[in-house]
Design a protein around this motif. Sequence first.
Motif, short mmCIF file in Angstrom:
data_model
loop_
_atom_site.label_atom_id
_atom_site.label_comp_id
_atom_site.label_asym_id
_atom_site.label_seq_id
_atom_site.Cartn_x
_atom_site.Cartn_y
_atom_site.Cartn_z
N CYS A 76 0.80 -1.22 0.04
CA CYS A 76 0.03 -0.18 0.03
C CYS A 76 0.91 1.34 -0.29
O CYS A 76 2.11 1.20 0.21
N ASN A 77 0.03 2.23 0.15
CA ASN A 77 0.77 3.68 0.31
C ASN A 77 0.55 4.24 1.48
O ASN A 77 -0.58 3.85 2.11
N ILE A 78 1.48 5.02 2.20
CA ILE A 78 1.16 5.56 3.34
C ILE A 78 1.08 7.03 3.14
O ILE A 78 1.80 7.44 2.52
N ILE A 79 -0.24 7.65 3.63
CA ILE A 79 -0.61 9.00 3.42
C ILE A 79 -0.64 9.53 4.76
O ILE A 79 -0.65 8.94 5.55
N GLY A 80 -1.25 11.04 4.81
CA GLY A 80 -1.32 11.49 5.84
C GLY A 80 -0.26 12.13 6.83
O GLY A 80 -0.29 12.55 7.76
N CYS A 81 1.16 12.02 6.20
CA CYS A 81 2.30 12.19 6.86
C CYS A 81 3.16 12.67 5.85
O CYS A 81 3.35 12.14 4.83
N ASP A 82 4.40 13.24 6.26
CA ASP A 82 5.55 13.41 5.62
C ASP A 82 6.13 12.24 5.42
O ASP A 82 6.25 11.16 6.38
N ALA A 83 6.80 11.88 4.06
CA ALA A 83 7.40 10.54 3.87
C ALA A 83 8.53 10.39 5.08
O ALA A 83 8.95 9.18 5.33
N ALA A 84 9.14 11.28 5.24
CA ALA A 84 10.34 11.21 6.21
C ALA A 84 9.87 10.85 7.86
O ALA A 84 10.67 10.12 8.45
N ASP A 85 8.62 10.74 7.86
CA ASP A 85 7.96 10.49 9.25
C ASP A 85 7.68 9.17 9.53
O ASP A 85 7.20 8.65 10.54
N VAL A 86 7.83 8.45 8.16
CA VAL A 86 7.26 6.69 8.20
C VAL A 86 8.34 6.26 8.84
O VAL A 86 9.41 6.39 8.82
N SER A 87 7.94 5.29 9.90
CA SER A 87 8.95 4.28 10.57
C SER A 87 8.40 2.99 10.57
O SER A 87 7.36 2.54 10.45
N PHE A 88 9.47 1.95 10.85
CA PHE A 88 9.25 0.80 10.97
C PHE A 88 8.48 0.52 12.18
O PHE A 88 8.63 1.06 13.34
N ASP A 89 7.27 -0.25 12.26
CA ASP A 89 6.38 -0.59 13.30
C ASP A 89 5.47 0.59 13.59
O ASP A 89 4.84 0.51 14.42
N MET A 90 5.20 1.62 12.74
CA MET A 90 4.53 2.70 12.92
C MET A 90 3.11 2.08 12.91
O MET A 90 2.54 1.36 11.96
N PRO A 91 2.17 2.43 13.74
CA PRO A 91 0.91 1.98 13.86
C PRO A 91 -0.01 2.90 12.80
O PRO A 91 0.21 4.13 12.74
N VAL A 92 -0.58 2.19 12.09
CA VAL A 92 -1.41 3.16 10.70
C VAL A 92 -2.77 2.22 10.88
O VAL A 92 -3.13 1.33 11.49
N GLU A 93 -3.60 3.06 10.31
CA GLU A 93 -4.97 2.66 9.97
C GLU A 93 -5.39 2.80 8.47
O GLU A 93 -4.96 3.66 7.77
N VAL A 94 -6.39 2.00 7.97
CA VAL A 94 -6.85 2.23 6.75
C VAL A 94 -7.69 3.49 6.33
O VAL A 94 -8.31 3.94 7.19
N PHE A 95 -7.58 3.89 5.20
CA PHE A 95 -8.32 5.15 4.49
C PHE A 95 -8.59 4.56 3.15
O PHE A 95 -7.50 4.07 2.36
N PHE A 96 -9.69 4.69 2.49
CA PHE A 96 -9.81 4.34 1.11
C PHE A 96 -9.96 5.61 0.13
O PHE A 96 -10.60 6.86 0.43
N GLU A 97 -9.47 5.56 -0.92
CA GLU A 97 -9.61 6.29 -2.28
C GLU A 97 -10.31 5.88 -3.29
O GLU A 97 -9.83 4.66 -3.70
N GLN A 98 -11.41 6.43 -3.57
CA GLN A 98 -12.05 5.93 -4.65
C GLN A 98 -11.58 6.31 -6.02
O GLN A 98 -11.32 7.44 -6.36
N GLN A 99 -11.42 5.28 -6.83
CA GLN A 99 -11.33 5.57 -8.11
C GLN A 99 -12.17 4.65 -9.01
O GLN A 99 -12.10 3.55 -8.97
N GLU A 100 -13.13 5.41 -9.55
CA GLU A 100 -14.26 4.54 -10.48
C GLU A 100 -15.02 3.72 -9.51
O GLU A 100 -15.43 4.32 -8.61
N ASP A 101 -14.93 2.47 -9.86
CA ASP A 101 -15.67 1.45 -8.88
C ASP A 101 -14.92 0.72 -7.89
O ASP A 101 -15.42 -0.08 -7.33
N VAL A 102 -13.89 1.12 -7.80
CA VAL A 102 -12.80 0.63 -6.74
C VAL A 102 -12.42 1.53 -5.60
O VAL A 102 -12.11 2.71 -5.87
N TRP A 103 -12.19 1.02 -4.49
CA TRP A 103 -11.74 1.68 -3.35
C TRP A 103 -10.48 1.15 -2.80
O TRP A 103 -10.31 0.06 -2.36
N ILE A 104 -9.53 1.92 -3.12
CA ILE A 104 -8.12 1.59 -3.03
C ILE A 104 -7.64 1.79 -1.47
O ILE A 104 -7.70 2.79 -0.99
N PRO A 105 -7.46 0.76 -0.59
CA PRO A 105 -7.01 0.94 0.63
C PRO A 105 -5.65 1.39 0.91
O PRO A 105 -4.63 0.87 0.25
#
Length: 142
Positions: A105-134
């Motif tokens: 997946c992609n990690i969104i909602g933060c600067d790329a430099a702030d992503v870390s191993f074991d970081m707790p994350v939650e799903v967020f969906f992006e709709q593209q046509e009839d598909v909801w990308i996690p």
Amino acid sequence: MSDTSIGAPARILPVVDRDSEAYWTWGRDGKLAIHRCQDCAYYIHPPVPFCPKCESRAVVPEAVSGRGRVVTFTINHKQWVPRLPERYVLALVAIEEQDDVRLPCNIIGCDAADVSFDMPVEVFFEQQEDVWIPLFRPVVQS
């Protein structure tokens, strides 16, 4: 848990088939669907119609919490297609329910430099046509 923003990056959409339909469409209702064996309770991803652990055919999609942790990631620094950001995070996220289920997946909602191993994350969906990308974003600590 859903985003239907017009400015979303251009994506190559997946082929949605009978096995993967729930994974790509339940995001419409804010749910992350992962297949689960009804005989041994093992979660299965990518979705297939049988359990690789016990070989049962009693496999159905179930909604999971949508929470997980970043197992590994890389930061991309090239804009491969128009509207795709030059810098974005590609990650493998282990779902909270079963650590060996890893979602690319992609990690969104933060600067790329702030992503870390074991970081707790939650799903967020992006709709593209009839598909909801996690996609996943950092869990806000309270």
